[in-house]
Scaffold this motif. Structure first.
Motif, PDB file in Angstrom:
ATOM      1  N   ALA A  64      24.160  44.592  -2.269  1.00 23.85           N
ATOM      2  CA  ALA A  64      24.089  43.310  -1.563  1.00 23.85           C
ATOM      3  C   ALA A  64      23.158  42.360  -2.322  1.00 23.85           C
ATOM      4  N   ARG A  65      23.523  41.070  -2.357  1.00 21.84           N
ATOM      5  CA  ARG A  65      22.680  40.110  -3.066  1.00 21.84           C
ATOM      6  C   ARG A  65      21.368  39.930  -2.310  1.00 21.84           C
ATOM      7  N   PRO A  66      20.226  40.001  -3.014  1.00 28.26           N
ATOM      8  CA  PRO A  66      18.940  39.815  -2.351  1.00 28.26           C
ATOM      9  C   PRO A  66      18.794  38.396  -1.795  1.00 28.26           C
ATOM     10  N   TYR A  67      18.041  38.276  -0.728  1.00 27.09           N
ATOM     11  CA  TYR A  67      17.669  36.967  -0.188  1.00 27.09           C
ATOM     12  C   TYR A  67      16.153  36.947  -0.023  1.00 27.09           C
ATOM     13  N   VAL A  68      15.562  35.767  -0.152  1.00 25.69           N
ATOM     14  CA  VAL A  68      14.108  35.628  -0.114  1.00 25.69           C
ATOM     15  C   VAL A  68      13.744  34.643   0.990  1.00 25.69           C
ATOM     16  N   VAL A  69      12.928  35.078   1.951  1.00 22.63           N
ATOM     17  CA  VAL A  69      12.564  34.226   3.086  1.00 22.63           C
ATOM     18  C   VAL A  69      11.057  34.254   3.306  1.00 22.63           C
ATOM     19  N   ASP A  70      10.521  33.117   3.745  1.00 24.57           N
ATOM     20  CA  ASP A  70       9.097  33.013   4.032  1.00 24.57           C
ATOM     21  C   ASP A  70       8.801  33.428   5.464  1.00 24.57           C
ATOM     22  N   ALA A  71       7.623  33.993   5.664  1.00 25.89           N
ATOM     23  CA  ALA A  71       7.097  34.164   7.015  1.00 25.89           C
ATOM     24  C   ALA A  71       6.746  32.786   7.577  1.00 25.89           C
ATOM     25  N   ASP A  72       6.617  32.692   8.889  1.00 20.76           N
ATOM     26  CA  ASP A  72       6.213  31.430   9.501  1.00 20.76           C
ATOM     27  C   ASP A  72       4.804  31.071   9.008  1.00 20.76           C
ATOM     28  N   PRO A  73       4.640  29.911   8.360  1.00 21.21           N
ATOM     29  CA  PRO A  73       3.337  29.592   7.751  1.00 21.21           C
ATOM     30  C   PRO A  73       2.197  29.454   8.756  1.00 21.21           C
ATOM     31  N   GLU A  74       2.475  28.893   9.936  1.00 16.26           N
ATOM     32  CA  GLU A  74       1.422  28.768  10.948  1.00 16.26           C
ATOM     33  C   GLU A  74       0.965  30.135  11.426  1.00 16.26           C
ATOM     34  N   LEU A  75       1.908  31.052  11.560  1.00 16.16           N
ATOM     35  CA  LEU A  75       1.574  32.398  12.010  1.00 16.16           C
ATOM     36  C   LEU A  75       0.781  33.145  10.936  1.00 16.16           C
ATOM     37  N   VAL A  76       1.155  32.945   9.677  1.00 15.54           N
ATOM     38  CA  VAL A  76       0.404  33.561   8.580  1.00 15.54           C
ATOM     39  C   VAL A  76      -1.039  33.069   8.586  1.00 15.54           C
ATOM     40  N   GLU A  77      -1.238  31.774   8.820  1.00 14.58           N
ATOM     41  CA  GLU A  77      -2.595  31.220   8.871  1.00 14.58           C
ATOM     42  C   GLU A  77      -3.373  31.786  10.064  1.00 14.58           C
ATOM     43  N   CYS A  78      -2.674  32.004  11.166  1.00 14.65           N
ATOM     44  CA  CYS A  78      -3.312  32.508  12.378  1.00 14.65           C
ATOM     45  C   CYS A  78      -3.735  33.975  12.226  1.00 14.65           C
ATOM     46  N   ILE A  79      -2.870  34.794  11.651  1.00 14.54           N
ATOM     47  CA  ILE A  79      -3.123  36.227  11.542  1.00 14.54           C
ATOM     48  C   ILE A  79      -3.902  36.572  10.282  1.00 14.54           C
ATOM     49  N   GLY A  80      -3.573  35.911   9.192  1.00 11.29           N
ATOM     50  CA  GLY A  80      -4.151  36.264   7.902  1.00 11.29           C
ATOM     51  C   GLY A  80      -5.528  35.663   7.681  1.00 11.29           C
ATOM     52  N   ARG A  81      -6.441  36.461   7.193  1.00 12.25           N
ATOM     53  CA  ARG A  81      -7.780  36.004   6.820  1.00 12.25           C
ATOM     54  C   ARG A  81      -8.099  36.615   5.454  1.00 12.25           C
ATOM     55  N   ASP A  82      -9.366  36.572   5.071  1.00 10.69           N
ATOM     56  CA  ASP A  82      -9.758  37.133   3.779  1.00 10.69           C
ATOM     57  C   ASP A  82      -9.610  38.651   3.731  1.00 10.69           C
ATOM     58  N   ASP A  83      -9.438  39.275   4.894  1.00 10.33           N
ATOM     59  CA  ASP A  83      -9.316  40.731   4.931  1.00 10.33           C
ATOM     60  C   ASP A  83      -7.871  41.210   4.754  1.00 10.33           C
ATOM     61  N   MET A  84      -6.958  40.275   4.464  1.00 10.80           N
ATOM     62  CA  MET A  84      -5.553  40.639   4.251  1.00 10.80           C
ATOM     63  C   MET A  84      -5.039  40.012   2.956  1.00 10.80           C
ATOM     64  N   VAL A  85      -4.212  40.763   2.233  1.00 11.99           N
ATOM     65  CA  VAL A  85      -3.554  40.255   1.025  1.00 11.99           C
ATOM     66  C   VAL A  85      -2.276  39.534   1.427  1.00 11.99           C
ATOM     67  N   ARG A  86      -2.027  38.361   0.852  1.00 15.86           N
ATOM     68  CA  ARG A  86      -0.772  37.652   1.086  1.00 15.86           C
ATOM     69  C   ARG A  86       0.203  38.045  -0.022  1.00 15.86           C
TER      70      ARG A  86
END
Length: 292
Positions: free
Chosen positions: A175-197
């Protein structure tokens, strides 16, 4: 006047008790914030943090406990293993939110769900240590699920996709790969310096599709090395799992906020693994619950 869309019973099966077909959840049980996990037993662990539990439903691999966390309504749902299960879970959660189960009409006012998957993953870069939480800021789907839906190209990063296909000399039988982003607001809310993006691959299986060779030989034994070497600007592929791409892709198509964060439990390049990973996952659960 635009005619309302009515969903036939063959397309959305509603059980005799008013619950949706696979999940066995009823519309009144749905909360806006949802934690997703693979293992049905992990739902119990997540629910240990709840202030109270208001309901529990078990159907096949789909186990749900609803309640509150620090006063906020929330539920935890297990999706089992693999992208095909994500197709079931996201479609049925969206139906619970945005279809009237009495009239079968699509509701005029869209309800947006916040979906955070907490999982485990194998690293594809040698510097990623065991126990590191990695957010699938971009997810690369090897499963093909999103390719069955209209609008696929509108939510996909087509330039990243093209570069990846060319670099890996992608097998046309897959199957052809597809590339999608996570919701950016949610990434900002959950992600901090203790997580790798990170940039996470969703594989369609655990063994051959992730380059594991047990008894059967691989069609492309050099694929993982090629993936490790791939670069798109300053981005490189960080890890493997099996559900983030369809979750984030379908979430974007349906107008929901979705992301995945995984604890690294193995490093494929260093060939090391931590079978005693539950403490790291428990810590990640507590962090996500505080931030969602």
């Amino acid at each position: 006047m635009e005619q309302k869309k009515i969903i036939p019973s063959s397309e959305l099966i509603i059980n005799s008790d008013g619950s949706v077909f696979h999940l066995h959840l009823k519309p009144e049980q749905l909360t806006d914030r949802i934690i997703l996990v693979g293992d049905p037993e992990r739902v119990n662990m997540v629910a240990e943090y709840f202030d109270e539990k208001t309901f529990e439903v078990q159907s096949r691999e789909f186990h749900t406990i609803g309640g509150t966390y620090k006063g906020k309504p929330i539920m935890c749902l297990s999706h089992g293993i693999g992208p095909d299960n994500i197709d079931i879970v996201i479609n049925e959660l969206d139906a619970l939110a945005n279809i009237d189960f009495t009239t079968r009409e699509v509701k005029e006012n869209h309800r947006t769900l916040t979906l955070v998957r907490i999982g485990t993953s194998g690293a594809l870069q040698p510097e990623l240590k065991l126990g590191t939480p990695v957010i699938a800021e971009k997810s690369i789907g090897f499963d093909g699920v999103l390719n069955y839906y209209a609008g696929r190209n509108e939510v996909a990063d087509l330039e990243f996709e093209k570069a990846f296909v060319e670099h890996t000399d992608w097998n046309p039988l897959w199957a052809r790969p597809y590339v999608v982003d996570a919701d950016p607001e949610l990434v900002e809310c959950i992600g901090r310096d203790d997580m790798v993006r990170g940039n996470t691959i969703s594989a369609v299986g655990f063994y051959g599709p992730q380059g594991r060779e047990v008894r059967l030989s691989l069609a492309n034994p050099g694929l993982n090395r090629s993936i490790e070497e791939f670069r798109f600007g300053d981005r490189k592929i960080t890890n493997y799992e099996m559900e983030s791409a369809p979750l984030q892709g379908l979430g974007r198509l349906m107008g929901h906020k979705a992301m995945t964060v995984c604890s690294i439990i193995a490093n494929r390049m260093n060939t090391d693994a931590n079978p005693n990973y539950k403490t790291a996952v428990r810590d990640l659960v507590a962090t996500v619950l505080d931030r969602i």
